[in-house]
Design an enzyme around this catalytic site. Structure first.
Site, PDB file in Angstrom:
ATOM      1  CG  HIS A  83      22.840  85.614   1.608  1.00  0.00           C
ATOM      2  ND1 HIS A  83      23.681  84.753   1.492  1.00  0.00           N
ATOM      3  CD2 HIS A  83      22.717  85.930   0.239  1.00  0.00           C
ATOM      4  CE1 HIS A  83      24.232  84.234   0.433  1.00  0.00           C
ATOM      5  NE2 HIS A  83      23.474  85.277  -0.632  1.00  0.00           N
ATOM      6  CG  ASP A 132      24.588  83.418   4.411  1.00  0.00           C
ATOM      7  OD1 ASP A 132      23.387  83.570   4.905  1.00  0.00           O
ATOM      8  OD2 ASP A 132      25.259  83.507   3.536  1.00  0.00           O
ATOM      9  CB  SER A 240      23.131  83.069  -2.777  1.00  0.00           C
ATOM     10  OG  SER A 240      23.978  84.140  -3.177  1.00  0.00           O
TER      11      SER A 240
END
Length: 290
Positions: A83, A132, A240
């Site tokens: 992502h 992910d 992230s």
């Protein structure tokens, strides 16, 4: 792991007991987080985590904005989250190794263009965030030294493989993410003590708080797991793609998870969700060979 069919009231008591255990397992030191930031973490020292990668956007061909963290797993491959990349155009991104302070340019830093960007074909970025995971191939090989090194990866596992147990203070999340829910990202790399949760407990928290997780509920075998922190700690914007690492009996740290997502806003006292490395080892190996 298989879901267990508990009565709701019994399940609630079990989960609350486990959560209290996680919350009070560590006193004092705290560290990094997932998804985007490290909230309530502590400082690191330059060179502590030499496999840590800094991924940024390019503007007019030059480094612009930090977007994610990552882990150097060979001299030419970085492991991160799918992502992190809003477009498959590799020319819009770059990687820096040996980074510590974002405001200080150091001779220890190595900057790279990207030759390949591989995101998992089954990544569902529109809703669930399942799979992910992404691989970034550097245009040239990194020079391995004291400040740039390779990460160890958790051993391959499967759906029914239980989450390993590590004593308090043995697992950390690393990142340059936000240090407060509405604040700016950190200038220096930070770390956060993290506790691994079982699939059943992770499913309970994400299901009963689904709105706070954007509807992304963890259930069944989805190559994901939750990590919890002490009160007042979380991962946040900017963390992230960064690793969750645990120290094994050989005193080496191994990457067990990739920061994927958490609650919005972060810091609500709920666990963050990570991509599970053990379930993705086959995918990683296959794509590094291509």
């Amino acid at each position: 792991m298989k879901q267990l069919a508990y009565e709701p009231s019994i399940m609630l008591l079990i989960v609350l007991g486990i959560f209290i255990l996680f919350t009070h397992a560590v006193s004092g030191t705290s560290m990094g987080a997932p998804g985007a930031r490290i909230l309530g973490g502590s400082a690191t020292t330059e060179g502590d985590w030499p496999f840590m990668a800094y991924i940024y956007q390019r503007k007019a061909g030059h480094p612009d904005k930090h977007i994610c963290g990552g882990s150097l797993i060979s001299n030419q491959w970085v492991l991160t989250a799918a992502h992190c990349f809003g477009t498959p155009d590799r020319n819009l991104y770059g990687v820096r190794l040996g980074e510590y302070s974002r405001s200080v340019t150091s001779a220890n830093e190595q900057n790279f263009n990207i030759s390949r960007l591989v995101t998992h074909a089954r990544f569902d970025g529109s809703y669930t965030y399942v799979f992910d995971i992404a691989l970034v191939k550097l245009l040239r090989a990194a020079t391995i030294n004291r400040y740039v090194g390779l990460a160890n990866l958790a051993a391959p596992g499967g759906c029914n493989s239980p989450m390993p147990y590590f004593a308090a203070g043995k697992c950390y999340t690393l990142g340059w993410g936000q240090t407060t829910a509405s604040g700016s990202t950190s200038d220096t790399l930070r770390k956060l003590v993290t506790h691994l949760m079982s699939t059943n407990v992770c499913s309970f928290f994400t299901r009963t708080n689904s709105a706070k997780y954007g509807g992304r509920v963890v259930s069944g075998c989805q190559t994901r797991f939750c990590g919890s922190y002490n009160v007042g700690e979380d991962s946040c914007e900017g963390d992230s793609g960064g690793p969750m690492v645990c120290r094994h009996s050989d005193n080496q740290y191994y990457v067990h998870g990739i920061v994927s997502y958490g609650t919005t806003p972060c810091g609500q006292g709920l666990p963050a969700v990570y991509t599970k490395i053990a379930d993705c080892r086959g995918w990683i190996t296959r794509n590094m060979r291509n």
